[in-house]
Write a protein that holds these residues in place. Sequence first.
Motif, mmCIF file in Angstrom:
data_model
loop_
_atom_site.group_PDB
_atom_site.id
_atom_site.type_symbol
_atom_site.label_atom_id
_atom_site.label_comp_id
_atom_site.label_asym_id
_atom_site.label_seq_id
_atom_site.Cartn_x
_atom_site.Cartn_y
_atom_site.Cartn_z
ATOM 1 N N GLU A 1 0.821 -1.206 0.000
ATOM 2 C CA GLU A 1 0.000 0.000 0.000
ATOM 3 C C GLU A 1 0.860 1.263 0.000
ATOM 4 O O GLU A 1 0.422 2.322 -0.456
ATOM 5 C CB GLU A 1 -0.951 -0.006 1.206
ATOM 6 N N THR A 2 2.086 1.168 0.503
ATOM 7 C CA THR A 2 3.035 2.286 0.479
ATOM 8 C C THR A 2 3.999 2.162 -0.699
ATOM 9 O O THR A 2 4.180 3.108 -1.477
ATOM 10 C CB THR A 2 3.843 2.331 1.785
ATOM 11 N N CYS A 3 4.601 0.991 -0.848
ATOM 12 C CA CYS A 3 5.675 0.825 -1.834
ATOM 13 C C CYS A 3 5.190 0.874 -3.280
ATOM 14 O O CYS A 3 5.981 1.120 -4.193
ATOM 15 C CB CYS A 3 6.413 -0.488 -1.575
ATOM 16 N N SER A 4 3.884 0.661 -3.508
ATOM 17 C CA SER A 4 3.359 0.712 -4.869
ATOM 18 C C SER A 4 3.083 2.135 -5.344
ATOM 19 O O SER A 4 2.794 2.357 -6.524
ATOM 20 C CB SER A 4 2.070 -0.109 -4.968
ATOM 21 N N LEU A 5 3.186 3.111 -4.451
ATOM 22 C CA LEU A 5 2.952 4.504 -4.829
ATOM 23 C C LEU A 5 4.125 5.062 -5.617
ATOM 24 O O LEU A 5 5.228 4.531 -5.596
ATOM 25 C CB LEU A 5 2.736 5.346 -3.565
ATOM 26 N N ASP A 6 3.875 6.162 -6.330
ATOM 27 C CA ASP A 6 4.959 6.818 -7.061
ATOM 28 C C ASP A 6 5.961 7.411 -6.079
ATOM 29 O O ASP A 6 5.571 7.959 -5.034
ATOM 30 C CB ASP A 6 4.411 7.939 -7.949
ATOM 31 N N PRO A 7 7.277 7.315 -6.392
ATOM 32 C CA PRO A 7 8.281 7.871 -5.478
ATOM 33 C C PRO A 7 8.134 9.380 -5.317
ATOM 34 O O PRO A 7 7.700 10.081 -6.240
ATOM 35 C CB PRO A 7 9.613 7.504 -6.146
ATOM 36 N N VAL A 8 8.473 9.860 -4.143
ATOM 37 C CA VAL A 8 8.374 11.286 -3.841
ATOM 38 C C VAL A 8 9.637 11.989 -4.316
ATOM 39 O O VAL A 8 10.747 11.589 -3.952
ATOM 40 C CB VAL A 8 8.190 11.495 -2.320
ATOM 41 N N PRO A 9 9.523 13.040 -5.153
ATOM 42 C CA PRO A 9 10.717 13.761 -5.600
ATOM 43 C C PRO A 9 11.443 14.396 -4.413
ATOM 44 O O PRO A 9 10.810 14.784 -3.420
ATOM 45 C CB PRO A 9 10.162 14.838 -6.537
ATOM 46 N N PRO A 10 12.769 14.516 -4.483
ATOM 47 C CA PRO A 10 13.499 15.166 -3.377
ATOM 48 C C PRO A 10 13.181 16.651 -3.319
ATOM 49 O O PRO A 10 12.739 17.257 -4.307
ATOM 50 C CB PRO A 10 14.968 14.923 -3.751
ATOM 51 N N ALA A 11 13.394 17.226 -2.167
ATOM 52 C CA ALA A 11 13.209 18.665 -2.014
ATOM 53 C C ALA A 11 14.218 19.414 -2.871
ATOM 54 O O ALA A 11 15.285 18.878 -3.200
ATOM 55 C CB ALA A 11 13.369 19.040 -0.537
ATOM 56 N N PRO A 12 13.934 20.643 -3.259
ATOM 57 C CA PRO A 12 14.879 21.423 -4.067
ATOM 58 C C PRO A 12 16.262 21.476 -3.417
ATOM 59 O O PRO A 12 16.391 21.742 -2.227
ATOM 60 C CB PRO A 12 14.237 22.812 -4.111
ATOM 61 N N GLY A 13 17.298 21.156 -4.203
ATOM 62 C CA GLY A 13 18.667 21.172 -3.701
ATOM 63 C C GLY A 13 19.083 19.909 -2.981
ATOM 64 O O GLY A 13 20.246 19.776 -2.588
ATOM 65 N N GLU A 14 18.157 18.985 -2.800
ATOM 66 C CA GLU A 14 18.471 17.739 -2.098
ATOM 67 C C GLU A 14 18.707 16.624 -3.108
ATOM 68 O O GLU A 14 17.940 16.454 -4.062
ATOM 69 C CB GLU A 14 17.325 17.361 -1.160
ATOM 70 N N ALA A 15 19.775 15.870 -2.915
ATOM 71 C CA ALA A 15 20.093 14.770 -3.831
ATOM 72 C C ALA A 15 19.188 13.572 -3.559
ATOM 73 O O ALA A 15 18.761 13.345 -2.430
ATOM 74 C CB ALA A 15 21.552 14.366 -3.673
ATOM 75 N N ARG A 16 18.902 12.842 -4.608
ATOM 76 C CA ARG A 16 18.154 11.592 -4.430
ATOM 77 C C ARG A 16 19.019 10.584 -3.676
ATOM 78 O O ARG A 16 20.232 10.547 -3.847
ATOM 79 C CB ARG A 16 17.748 11.014 -5.781
ATOM 80 N N ARG A 17 18.386 9.768 -2.877
ATOM 81 C CA ARG A 17 19.094 8.758 -2.103
ATOM 82 C C ARG A 17 18.493 7.385 -2.369
ATOM 83 O O ARG A 17 17.330 7.265 -2.760
ATOM 84 C CB ARG A 17 19.012 9.077 -0.609
ATOM 85 N N GLU A 18 19.296 6.374 -2.154
ATOM 86 C CA GLU A 18 18.807 5.010 -2.257
ATOM 87 C C GLU A 18 17.613 4.827 -1.337
ATOM 88 O O GLU A 18 17.625 5.241 -0.185
ATOM 89 C CB GLU A 18 19.928 4.050 -1.861
ATOM 90 N N ARG A 19 16.564 4.189 -1.858
ATOM 91 C CA ARG A 19 15.350 4.007 -1.066
ATOM 92 C C ARG A 19 15.444 2.740 -0.224
ATOM 93 O O ARG A 19 15.913 1.698 -0.679
ATOM 94 C CB ARG A 19 14.119 3.955 -1.977
ATOM 95 N N HIS A 20 14.957 2.871 0.998
ATOM 96 C CA HIS A 20 14.975 1.772 1.961
ATOM 97 C C HIS A 20 13.586 1.718 2.572
ATOM 98 O O HIS A 20 13.179 2.618 3.292
ATOM 99 C CB HIS A 20 16.053 2.048 3.022
#
Length: 294
Positions: free
Chosen positions: A118-137
Amino acid sequence: MWRRRKHGKKTDDDAGNHGPQGAEGSGGAGEPDAGGVDPAVFEAWGRMADWQAWLRRSPEALTARMWWADADRLRVLLGESAYRERLGEVLSRLAPRDFAALGLGCNRRVDRSCRAPETCSLDPVPPAPGEARRERHGPVAGACSSFVDCYTSLGMRADFTADDRHRAVVVEGPYSTVMLWVDGVRVDAPTFLDETGYWVDDRYYVVEMAGPADHPRQGHSAMGILADILSLVIHDVAAHTTHVVDPEPHEHWSDPVAARRDGTWLFYPTPEAFAANTPDRTLTTLPPPLAPRP
């Protein structure tokens, strides 16, 4: 930047499930009821039914599921080696949520399928402005960033970059050899590859390989050990090239680590040397690429 991950390999007897979601034999004691899912869909597909909304959007997940669930018949038709080759190509087209829907373990729990669709099937949340994407856990929208097959002899693994743009996929080949695809390109190496690797700068996929046979410290490895001395295979997804970095005779690369800082490659003999920032060697350019696969 460098990150490294080692997953323990489990046998069928160790794993909590024994096949793809909904496949014969994947249920058993402790299987949840259908909850909010149509009972007929749950009866046919098991936990995979929890991913119904995502599966309606995915162009590839069900194809991969059929390849995995129908493995015995396809092996008879194609032969073992060809089946595993075609499976690796199919898996190389999947997104993180596809692997989660199939029921592979993830970097949160390698020994069981996702318990929070119910959580993991949702679209990923974009990072905040200036924040790098990180590996999802997980549990996290978009599902985790890496997956492991603890259930079968296929030894499937997948590693995604933080932005999901690039993927490395492993399928165990004949005689426990490792077959590796990066962005759908089969990566060949002069000798045996390790089953786990890691991304550097979301561009280079790095995996260990048995080192030179004539290295003065190379010996007879114990069962389950790739080699006493290891080399590194580096696949560049931007240039579509594969490079091999071998240790020099005086370098004791028993568990080497590659890192890249300010455009310079740093090579460490062990994770401990990496932690202490004591590289054996630095390079501004990688060795010439291997010839492409014919």
